[in-house]
Design an enzyme around this catalytic site. Structure first.
Site, PDB file in Angstrom:
ATOM      1  N   ARG A  60       9.926 -17.021 -40.964  1.00 33.14           N
ATOM      2  CA  ARG A  60      10.651 -18.529 -41.056  1.00 33.14           C
ATOM      3  C   ARG A  60      10.301 -18.911 -39.707  1.00 33.14           C
ATOM      4  O   ARG A  60      10.006 -18.438 -38.711  1.00 33.14           O
ATOM      5  CB  ARG A  60      11.938 -18.220 -41.769  1.00 33.14           C
ATOM      6  CG  ARG A  60      12.563 -17.192 -41.368  1.00 33.14           C
ATOM      7  CD  ARG A  60      13.181 -16.880 -40.123  1.00 33.14           C
ATOM      8  NE  ARG A  60      13.534 -18.145 -39.381  1.00 33.14           N
ATOM      9  CZ  ARG A  60      13.743 -18.257 -38.248  1.00 33.14           C
ATOM     10  NH1 ARG A  60      13.303 -17.562 -37.194  1.00 33.14           N
ATOM     11  NH2 ARG A  60      14.234 -19.479 -37.568  1.00 33.14           N
ATOM     12  N   GLY A  61      10.923 -20.257 -39.597  1.00 32.96           N
ATOM     13  CA  GLY A  61      10.744 -21.117 -38.484  1.00 32.96           C
ATOM     14  C   GLY A  61       9.460 -22.011 -38.531  1.00 32.96           C
ATOM     15  O   GLY A  61       8.409 -21.349 -38.906  1.00 32.96           O
ATOM     16  N   ALA A  62       9.717 -23.030 -38.424  1.00 30.83           N
ATOM     17  CA  ALA A  62       8.665 -24.329 -38.430  1.00 30.83           C
ATOM     18  C   ALA A  62       7.387 -23.752 -37.825  1.00 30.83           C
ATOM     19  O   ALA A  62       6.230 -23.627 -38.591  1.00 30.83           O
ATOM     20  CB  ALA A  62       9.220 -25.566 -38.252  1.00 30.83           C
ATOM     21  N   GLN A 209      20.727 -16.780 -39.728  1.00 24.93           N
ATOM     22  CA  GLN A 209      19.485 -16.783 -38.527  1.00 24.93           C
ATOM     23  C   GLN A 209      20.057 -16.596 -37.258  1.00 24.93           C
ATOM     24  O   GLN A 209      19.325 -16.024 -36.066  1.00 24.93           O
ATOM     25  CB  GLN A 209      18.766 -17.805 -38.704  1.00 24.93           C
ATOM     26  CG  GLN A 209      17.753 -17.884 -39.942  1.00 24.93           C
ATOM     27  CD  GLN A 209      18.439 -18.745 -40.865  1.00 24.93           C
ATOM     28  OE1 GLN A 209      19.654 -19.075 -41.057  1.00 24.93           O
ATOM     29  NE2 GLN A 209      17.578 -19.445 -41.568  1.00 24.93           N
ATOM     30  N   ASP A 250      12.631 -28.863 -37.755  1.00 19.18           N
ATOM     31  CA  ASP A 250      11.429 -28.632 -38.549  1.00 19.18           C
ATOM     32  C   ASP A 250      10.708 -29.908 -38.875  1.00 19.18           C
ATOM     33  O   ASP A 250       9.818 -29.733 -39.611  1.00 19.18           O
ATOM     34  CB  ASP A 250      12.228 -28.333 -40.062  1.00 19.18           C
ATOM     35  CG  ASP A 250      12.662 -26.760 -39.766  1.00 19.18           C
ATOM     36  OD1 ASP A 250      13.791 -26.653 -39.136  1.00 19.18           O
ATOM     37  OD2 ASP A 250      12.117 -25.779 -40.169  1.00 19.18           O
TER      38      ASP A 250
END
Ligand code: MRU
Length: 358
Positions: A60-62, A209, A250
């Site tokens: 995950r994470g843009a 997170q 994001d």
């Protein structure tokens, strides 16, 4: 915690979110669902499996999901041995599946568009050369992401006061990027400069997170970090214990409104109330000039279960609905600085260097 890679990771660190193993021609990703209890790498051979892994938050994470998608499209080229048309169809189909996995993070669409342009350039080549052309592009994207993080990290670190306690939210670190991190890039760089900083990491409900990933990541690098619940931030602002806020993003709209993990907007309000700089670090691939303002940014809605439970423990009785917007919008008027690899935007005072227009 070995990943068994056949080469030095492009991320430049011993642990990473995503890498490509050129010898086995497959993607390797750290399963972030298991952190911090287990450090386990998984290998993916099929583009659809990468899409599923993005959907299920293995990664995950843009920027990180953008890099993973690029490698997935290189694997499409590895497998599609037909003519140019068949290759372009396979690339387009996989791109659409990948693009549908996470709607808010624009880096995903940006990466797929860049890989599709490359697909157009290499489609007439023989399959092996086509694969190499696509892999080169994905690796270039990965390297550029790490370089961008280092560049914005240096810009942001220059503005961090000596001895500052820095508040951050969610995870915008090496785990959320090709390596080094955006917000955590600023923190890493300030730490490396000997500024004597300390970090408060919001736990970041519902998916945690901050507690699970940011705290683990900073601890690995010996950067002092303490975890707080999201609801404690106001207390620490009020006591004057926070001197700087930096978060990732994001998607950033043309007017500098910032989409980031749910819970970012209230931090911006608190920071402004207490006259503490509220800053954002993001690569240019996060800027979406087609979104005129935050109102044009789609907000992902995730599963009820992420709110209704923690791990296997249910917190909300069956049958009671939960709301779960995964991101919120921080208006540009609350943002002191956006650090990018191209320079600094200062939305609050309307400063946007010419090089950053459009
Ligand atoms: O839902 P996630 O974990 O993908 O959300 C991640 C964030 O909100 C990060 O802050 C953002 O992607 C910036 S990453 C450098």
């Amino acid at each position: 915690m070995t990943a068994g890679l056949s080469r030095t990771p492009l991320s430049g660190a011993d642990w990473f979110a995503v890498e490509f193993d050129p010898a086995r021609r497959e993607v390797v990703m750290l399963d972030q669902r298991l952190l911090p209890m287990e450090v386990e790498y998984r290998r993916y051979r099929k583009p659809d499996e990468v899409a599923q892994a993005i959907r299920e938050m293995v990664i995950r994470g843009a920027p990180a999901i953008g890099v993973a998608a690029a490698y997935a499209l290189a694997m499409v080229a590895r497998d599609e041995l037909g003519d140019a048309k068949m290759f372009l169809v396979a690339n387009g189909t996989a791109g659409r599946i990948l693009n549908g996995t996470r709607p808010t993070a624009v880096n995903l669409a940006w990466s797929i568009a860049r890989m599709s342009r490359r697909a157009g350039e290499v489609c007439e080549l023989a399959p092996e050369a086509r694969y190499q052309g696509m892999l080169d592009e994905a690796e270039a994207m990965h390297r550029e992401d790490v370089e961008a993080c280092r560049a914005m990290g240096a810009l942001g670190a220059a503005e961090v006061p000596d001895g500052a306690v820095i508040l951050t939210h969610c995870n915008a670190g090496a785990l959320a990027t090709g390596g080094y991190g955006t917000a955590l890039g600023v923190i890493r760089s300030a730490h490396a400069q000997g500024k004597g900083i300390r970090v408060l990491a919001d736990e970041t409900r519902p998916y945690l997170q901050g507690a699970r990933l940011t705290a683990w990541e900073l601890h690995q690098d010996g950067i002092p970090v303490e975890v707080i619940t999201d609801s404690m931030a106001g207390h620490f602002f009020q006591k004057g214990e926070i001197q700087f806020v930096v978060v990732g993003s994001d998607r950033i709209a043309a007017n500098s409104d910032v989409a980031n993990k749910i819970g970012t907007y209230p931090l911006a309000v608190l920071a402004n109330q207490h006259e503490v700089p509220f800053t954002v670090a993001a690569p240019w691939s996060t800027v979406d000039v087609r979104a005129r303002s935050g109102a044009d940014i789609p907000i992902e809605e995730r599963s009820r279960d992420e709110v209704a439970s923690i791990g296997d423990t249910m917190l909300v009785a069956d049958g009671i609905p939960c709301r779960h917007p995964a991101f919120d919008i921080t208006p540009a008027r609350l943002v002191d600085a956006i650090y990018t690899e191209r320079g600094i935007i200062r939305p609050k005072i309307g400063e946007r260097p010419d090089v950053l227009r459009g």
